[in-house]
Design a protein around this motif. Structure first.
Motif, PDB file in Angstrom:
ATOM      1  N   SER A 186       0.846  -1.182   0.000  1.00  0.00           N
ATOM      2  CA  SER A 186       0.000   0.000   0.000  1.00  0.00           C
ATOM      3  C   SER A 186       0.888   1.240   0.000  1.00  0.00           C
ATOM      4  N   GLY A 187       0.499   2.227  -0.759  1.00  0.00           N
ATOM      5  CA  GLY A 187       1.302   3.451  -0.849  1.00  0.00           C
ATOM      6  C   GLY A 187       2.268   3.421  -2.007  1.00  0.00           C
ATOM      7  N   THR A 188       2.266   2.340  -2.788  1.00  0.00           N
ATOM      8  CA  THR A 188       3.161   2.292  -3.943  1.00  0.00           C
ATOM      9  C   THR A 188       2.363   2.084  -5.229  1.00  0.00           C
ATOM     10  N   PHE A 189       2.822   2.745  -6.283  1.00  0.00           N
ATOM     11  CA  PHE A 189       2.145   2.653  -7.575  1.00  0.00           C
ATOM     12  C   PHE A 189       3.113   2.941  -8.709  1.00  0.00           C
ATOM     13  N   VAL A 382       6.933   4.424   5.822  1.00  0.00           N
ATOM     14  CA  VAL A 382       7.789   4.345   4.640  1.00  0.00           C
ATOM     15  C   VAL A 382       8.053   2.876   4.321  1.00  0.00           C
ATOM     16  N   GLY A 383       7.818   2.489   3.070  1.00  0.00           N
ATOM     17  CA  GLY A 383       8.196   1.142   2.642  1.00  0.00           C
ATOM     18  C   GLY A 383       7.080   0.124   2.686  1.00  0.00           C
ATOM     19  N   GLY A 384       5.823   0.574   2.649  1.00  0.00           N
ATOM     20  CA  GLY A 384       4.716  -0.373   2.559  1.00  0.00           C
ATOM     21  C   GLY A 384       4.297  -0.933   3.901  1.00  0.00           C
ATOM     22  N   PRO A 385       3.430  -1.962   3.882  1.00  0.00           N
ATOM     23  CA  PRO A 385       2.857  -2.532   5.106  1.00  0.00           C
ATOM     24  C   PRO A 385       3.913  -3.122   6.040  1.00  0.00           C
ATOM     25  N   LEU A 386       5.112  -3.372   5.515  1.00  0.00           N
ATOM     26  CA  LEU A 386       6.180  -3.946   6.332  1.00  0.00           C
ATOM     27  C   LEU A 386       7.199  -2.887   6.729  1.00  0.00           C
ATOM     28  N   ILE A 411      13.405   1.464   3.237  1.00  0.00           N
ATOM     29  CA  ILE A 411      12.762   2.255   2.178  1.00  0.00           C
ATOM     30  C   ILE A 411      11.873   1.378   1.313  1.00  0.00           C
ATOM     31  N   GLY A 412      12.108   0.072   1.358  1.00  0.00           N
ATOM     32  CA  GLY A 412      11.243  -0.841   0.606  1.00  0.00           C
ATOM     33  C   GLY A 412      11.173  -0.453  -0.847  1.00  0.00           C
ATOM     34  N   HIS A 413       9.944  -0.369  -1.342  1.00  0.00           N
ATOM     35  CA  HIS A 413       9.709  -0.063  -2.742  1.00  0.00           C
ATOM     36  C   HIS A 413       9.474   1.447  -2.938  1.00  0.00           C
ATOM     37  N   GLY A 414       9.736   2.218  -1.882  1.00  0.00           N
ATOM     38  CA  GLY A 414       9.703   3.673  -2.032  1.00  0.00           C
ATOM     39  C   GLY A 414       8.369   4.331  -1.766  1.00  0.00           C
TER      40      GLY A 414
END
Lengths: 518, 154
Positions: A186-189, A382-386, A411-414
């Motif tokens: 969530s939060g990435t697209f 920052v970095g999605g659900p994880l 940062i995960g997937h940003g």
């Protein structure tokens, strides 16, 4: 010649009425006897401005937005097609601060071109990467990716060149390039935006990878929640085949490469690379134990490069412009640019590609313009659900793999999701555990059982029941999940939980337990 | 299954079974054709792929997308993930439940309408977001939300 009018076909634009805007403009232009050609471009990525309508004028492209279908009649009457004044007129979109401040390497063409025009793609610098690659030896291509400092953009940050090198050196009759487009955070697209706005960049990146490692077949595993991206990719692949970017003779050489789209089925865990491979093989998306690494034994047991969309889509720029051109951006061991995604309660939400090093505070307050609701910013995930929840005190953290790790985050997937002061952080922590329980593949105990016990323990803490004892249980549980889980789903769920507890203890029933003690 | 349904299924299997990793593409096509995965289709799929029925059943039940019962005529999938939460999707969920008269995760008594959770549509700067059957909708507050409810009940 007819006048071009650009109206995005991006899923986020269509979700706020872009199709209706397009038909209304077509109708209104016809009524005025104006000869227009509607180009369904991708989104530039400033979603608050959607539907962003652009018209070609002698002064260049002039943007209007956000345009609701109900605005069209008034807009056209006011002189939309001549670039006239209107309260929705934005001027040249390139001059807007949100775009002017970006460094778009991977997303250079997003929103500018017709996503399915190979001619547009080439005119804007496309195909230069694969053409450069095929003049080099595969080893030289791998070396360039290594020198660029590119690291996996899916979240793990593993050096991309090293992964390619391992597969290139593996001897096997069949190797594969798998693109991980299961963008479930969530939060990435960013993956979705690229696949819808400029799919040829991904296709070109995969072809470069195939050439470098000696693979003849690629798969793009796209989540089913992205129907627009799936349609766009399938159409783009056909055009790429007939246009010589794929097929028996890639870019006029003897290198053969093809790509197939495969659709996920609503399992978040399939974003984990080994679960994704299982799913591609037609099985339950359960995580594999590593080793063997996918680079040695991946899809159908063969050596496989599995990379995120953004990692593969960075390759064409690197090949076309050289490793240094990419490497010169960034800080420390985080080189190049990161497509950051600003989401949640934020005024200027969208895709912001920028060199590593920008601080979280600059992203949220300055570029993002604070909250959309006008309330105070309380927490940022920052970095999605994880990923960890950061309070304002940590807003000086620079966007950089190592800097976030040092502060107990990633940062995960940003993805950057902004929450205002109405957020209940205990509920967010509970949701993190609940999400893990829903999405766990069930293979390892810490994740499968730990997440359920985590929800129960958090409920007790929030209710003020044996607070100290239950906090100790929660901490112990998080340790077990972090170090005992097979993959990042169970392993990283403690990040949002513990960061919420550490930085926002006042939300975890501290009041209730004080009352109980009285 | 009726004869023509069996013919449809067999055509899908004949077309797809030879693909490497064919099970997910087959299940997607079966669901597209029937609206769900009919119980009687499982043994036939298993036979075509040289799998056990248990293996096929295991895959059907692992993935959230695959249904074992027919879907409602109109399915609204509301995003319940963090970015939409931050844009007050809780209020949107509550209003939808009340306005449509169904609870999240359930269907209306006559099976015409269902409200389901989904976790992220990648519309995270335009939330609250949802899919209505295949159509995406976003900024679901105020007037836009009321319009969605009115259309769903129409």
């Amino acid at each position: 010649m007819s006048q071009r009018v650009y109206i995005p076909c991006d899923m986020a634009a269509v979700a706020v009425g872009a199709d209706q805007v397009a038909s209304a403009i077509t109708l209104a232009a016809h009524g005025l006897g104006r000869d227009i050609e509607i180009v369904r471009n991708g989104s530039r990525g400033a979603f608050e401005l959607e539907t962003l309508v652009e018209v070609d004028t002698p002064q260049g492209r002039i943007g209007y937005g956000p345009v609701d279908p109900s605005d069209v009649a008034g807009l056209v009457a006011a002189g939309l097609l001549d670039g006239a004044e209107h309260r929705l007129r934005l001027g040249s979109p390139d001059a807007l601060p949100f775009f002017r401040r970006q460094t778009r390497l991977t997303f250079a063409r997003a929103g500018l071109i017709d996503p399915l025009s190979l001619a547009d793609y080439r005119a804007h610098g496309g195909l230069a990467g694969i053409e450069a690659a095929t003049t080099l030896t595969p080893t030289q291509v791998v070396d360039l990716i290594k020198q660029s400092g590119l690291r996996g953009r899916g979240g793990a940050g593993f050096p991309t060149g090293l992964k390619w090198d391992t597969v290139a050196k593996a001897a096997a009759p069949q190797k594969y390039v798998v693109c991980n487009a299961d963008e479930g955070d969530s939060g990435t697209f960013a993956d979705r935006l690229l696949m819808e706005a400029d799919p040829f960049t991904l296709i070109e990146g995969m072809a470069i990878c195939g050439y470098a490692v000696g693979a003849s077949l690629g798969f793009i595993y796209v989540r089913s929640e992205y129907p627009f991206a799936i349609r766009m990719l399938n159409r783009a692949l056909e055009i790429a085949r007939s246009g010589g970017l794929l097929g028996a003779s890639v870019a006029g050489t003897r290198f053969a490469f093809d790509i197939e789209v495969r659709v996920g089925a609503g399992a978040y865990v399939c974003g984990e690379e080994t679960a994704l491979l299982e799913s591609l093989e037609g099985k339950r998306g359960q995580v594999r134990a590593k080793p063997p690494l996918p680079a040695h034994k991946g899809l159908f047991g063969q050596p496989t490069v599995i990379n995120n969309v953004l990692s593969l889509a960075a390759a064409p720029y690197i090949l076309a412009n050289g490793a240094d051109a990419y490497r010169d951006f960034g800080v420390g061991r985080s080189r190049g640019t990161m497509p950051i995604q600003l989401a949640g309660d934020i005024a200027n939400g969208g895709l912001f590609e920028t060199p590593f090093g920008v601080t979280l505070g600059d992203l949220v307050d300055d570029i993002g313009g604070g909250t959309l609701s006008g309330r105070a910013v309380r927490a940022v995930q920052v970095g999605g659900p994880l990923g960890a929840y950061f309070p304002r005190e940590l807003f000086d953290t620079p966007f950089d793999y190592e800097a976030f790790t040092e502060r107990g985050g990633l940062i995960g997937h940003g993805g950057v999701v902004v929450f205002n002061d109405r957020v209940d952080m205990a509920r967010q922590a509970r949701f993190a555990m609940e999400f893990c329980a829903i999405e766990s593949c069930g293979k390892c105990t810490p994740c499968r059982i730990g997440s359920t016990r985590g929800v129960e323990t958090l409920d007790r803490i929030i209710a003020g029941q044996d607070r100290a004892a239950n906090l100790a249980v929660l901490e112990d549980l998080c340790e077990t999940m972090k170090f005992g889980s097979l993959c990042a789903l169970g392993g990283f769920t403690p990040y949002p939980v513990m960061s919420a507890l550490t930085h926002f203890p006042e939300d975890f029933g501290a009041q209730a337990s004080i009352k109980a003690a009285e | 299954m009726r004869d023509e349904e069996i013919a449809t299924l067999q055509a899908i299997l004949a077309d797809q079974a030879a693909r490497p990793g064919a099970l997910l593409p087959i299940l997607h096509q079966v669901q597209h054709a029937f609206g769900f995965i009919p119980k009687d289709a499982v043994p036939q799929i298993a036979l075509a792929l040289n799998l056990t029925r248990a293996e096929v059943h295991g895959v059907v039940t692992f993935y959230a997308d695959f249904r074992q019962t027919p879907p409602a005529r109109k399915v609204i999938k509301l995003c319940r993930a963090e970015a939409c939460q931050a844009r007050d999707s809780d209020a949107t969920a509550a209003r939808l439940e009340q306005g449509l008269g169904v609870t999240l995760g359930a269907a209306s008594a006559d099976g015409s309408l269902a409200l389901e959770p989904i976790y992220c549509l990648g519309l995270c700067a335009s939330g609250p977001a949802a899919l209505v059957n295949e159509t995406p909708v976003a900024r679901l507050t105020g007037e836009r939300l009321e319009r969605l409810i009115a259309e769903a009940l129409a």
